[in-house]
Structures are given as structure tokens and as C-alpha cells.
Design a protein around this motif. Sequence first.
Motif, PDB file in Angstrom:
ATOM      1  N   MET A  26       0.841  -1.181   0.000  1.00  0.00           N
ATOM      2  CA  MET A  26       0.000   0.000   0.000  1.00  0.00           C
ATOM      3  C   MET A  26       0.885   1.243   0.000  1.00  0.00           C
ATOM      4  O   MET A  26       2.044   1.196   0.412  1.00  0.00           O
ATOM      5  CB  MET A  26      -0.926   0.006   1.215  1.00  0.00           C
ATOM      6  N   HIS A  27       0.334   2.344  -0.472  1.00  0.00           N
ATOM      7  CA  HIS A  27       1.099   3.595  -0.549  1.00  0.00           C
ATOM      8  C   HIS A  27       1.666   3.944   0.829  1.00  0.00           C
ATOM      9  O   HIS A  27       0.977   3.789   1.854  1.00  0.00           O
ATOM     10  CB  HIS A  27       0.200   4.726  -1.047  1.00  0.00           C
ATOM     11  N   PRO A  28       2.912   4.414   0.875  1.00  0.00           N
ATOM     12  CA  PRO A  28       3.554   4.697   2.173  1.00  0.00           C
ATOM     13  C   PRO A  28       2.899   5.815   2.977  1.00  0.00           C
ATOM     14  O   PRO A  28       3.236   6.008   4.149  1.00  0.00           O
ATOM     15  CB  PRO A  28       4.995   5.063   1.793  1.00  0.00           C
ATOM     16  N   LYS A  34       0.836   4.324  15.752  1.00  0.00           N
ATOM     17  CA  LYS A  34       1.993   4.098  16.618  1.00  0.00           C
ATOM     18  C   LYS A  34       2.929   3.125  15.918  1.00  0.00           C
ATOM     19  O   LYS A  34       2.479   2.139  15.330  1.00  0.00           O
ATOM     20  CB  LYS A  34       1.578   3.503  17.970  1.00  0.00           C
ATOM     21  N   GLU A  35       4.236   3.373  15.999  1.00  0.00           N
ATOM     22  CA  GLU A  35       5.201   2.527  15.305  1.00  0.00           C
ATOM     23  C   GLU A  35       5.179   1.084  15.787  1.00  0.00           C
ATOM     24  O   GLU A  35       5.527   0.174  15.039  1.00  0.00           O
ATOM     25  CB  GLU A  35       6.615   3.096  15.442  1.00  0.00           C
ATOM     26  N   PRO A 116      -4.479  -1.357  16.570  1.00  0.00           N
ATOM     27  CA  PRO A 116      -3.808  -0.994  15.312  1.00  0.00           C
ATOM     28  C   PRO A 116      -4.730  -0.291  14.306  1.00  0.00           C
ATOM     29  O   PRO A 116      -5.676  -0.893  13.799  1.00  0.00           O
ATOM     30  CB  PRO A 116      -3.325  -2.337  14.753  1.00  0.00           C
ATOM     31  N   VAL A 117      -4.451   0.964  14.055  1.00  0.00           N
ATOM     32  CA  VAL A 117      -5.119   1.731  13.005  1.00  0.00           C
ATOM     33  C   VAL A 117      -4.044   2.279  12.086  1.00  0.00           C
ATOM     34  O   VAL A 117      -3.093   2.927  12.541  1.00  0.00           O
ATOM     35  CB  VAL A 117      -5.964   2.880  13.584  1.00  0.00           C
ATOM     36  N   ASP A 155       3.105  -3.277   9.736  1.00  0.00           N
ATOM     37  CA  ASP A 155       4.023  -2.948  10.831  1.00  0.00           C
ATOM     38  C   ASP A 155       4.504  -1.522  10.625  1.00  0.00           C
ATOM     39  O   ASP A 155       3.916  -0.765   9.841  1.00  0.00           O
ATOM     40  CB  ASP A 155       5.176  -3.966  10.938  1.00  0.00           C
ATOM     41  N   ALA A 156       5.563  -1.143  11.318  1.00  0.00           N
ATOM     42  CA  ALA A 156       6.033   0.243  11.275  1.00  0.00           C
ATOM     43  C   ALA A 156       6.422   0.697   9.872  1.00  0.00           C
ATOM     44  O   ALA A 156       6.372   1.897   9.567  1.00  0.00           O
ATOM     45  CB  ALA A 156       7.226   0.413  12.214  1.00  0.00           C
TER      46      ALA A 156
END
Length: 205
Positions: A26-28, A34-35, A116-117, A155-156
Motif C-alpha cells: 500500500m502507498h507509504p 503508533k510505530e 492498530p489503526v 508494521d512500522a
Amino acid sequence: MEPILKQLINIPTTCISDVMDGLNNMHPSIKPLKEEYKFTGRALTVKIPVGDNLAVLRAIRKAKPGDIIVIDAKGDQYRAIAGDFIVGMAQTLGVGAIVVDGVIRDIVGIKKLNFPVFSKGTSVAASGKAGLGEINVPISCGGTSVNPGDIIVGDADGVVVIPQSEEQDILKKSLDKMRKDEIREEAVSGNVEAIKQYLDNMISK
């Protein structure tokens, strides 16, 4: 959790991306709030028009524990698809994560949930509830095709999509890539000569 998901949760998205040649990222601009957030699960997809989030509520009601709600919000950054109230309900019902090609609001409250959002940011404006939109249909999120049941890993570093038809092959290749990366790191860690040799080998290719 399915065995394949238990294995994928321990693999960095960078490894998974590499074995898919970077084609299913997905686009960065879609980032975790949160990391430390990390998730994996199967996609429950949502397609909504700009500014209408009723289909998001329908998806939350339909979701099974561990499902990842992936929302095609057309990249809109003016109207939020959810705030802390809606996200809190999703968390209580066992949703694994929410990923949206759009924005959320009530960011402080959502961060307190430790849920996680992944989104493009925040907005103060709410969405309406005209009732348009669809769930469990093929969508595009962050420039990447997502089908219901595809495996989503975040993830981050970002979010990757693993098509169902390729998931076993991608898992095997990702595990191999992770092991090779670990061996490479061990071989050069703190070793000046080994680092020089590695760089020389890469440069001379």
C-alpha cells in the motif's frame, strides 16, 4: 489464529514486500498511528463513497475475530471514516486492525485504545451515513488491489497484501528471505573486513 498467520506475524513487511517485488505494497502515506503496531489477518473489505461511513459500521458488525477491516475511502483526507467511539467498538468485537485509504479522527482517544489503526492521517470532520457503500467486494486501498480474504500484514514500515492464491508460496519465500537476511547480518555485524568484502562483492556485480 490460523497457522499461516502465526508465522507471518513474525516476518517483517520488508521481507514480504521483497519477495513480491514490491508490487503489493500500500502507498507509504498509509501509516500506523503508533510505530509498535503490528498485525496480520484476513481482509474484510469496505468500499465507500467520500464522506459516508455507514458501510464501515456494517463491516464491524459482520467481522469475525481477527478480521482486518480494509477500507477504500478514495484517499479522501477531509472526512474521517471513524473516531475513537467506532474504533473502540471494533476493538471490543475482536477486529484485528483497521486500514484505510483515508483519515480518522479523535486520534488521542484512538491511541489510548492501543488498537492498530493505519491511515493517511487525521481530520476533525465526521462522515455522514447515507447508507451507500459495499462490503466484501474487491477494492483498491493505497493503490493496491485487495480481495476479501487476502492476507494483510502491517508494521512500522507499512502494509502489504498477500493474495490468497499465492499465500503459501509467499510465506515460504518470505521465511527464506528473513533467514538469509539474518545470516547476512550476523556475518558482517561489527566486522570491518567482512563489511568491506560484502560491499566489494556488491559493487563488482
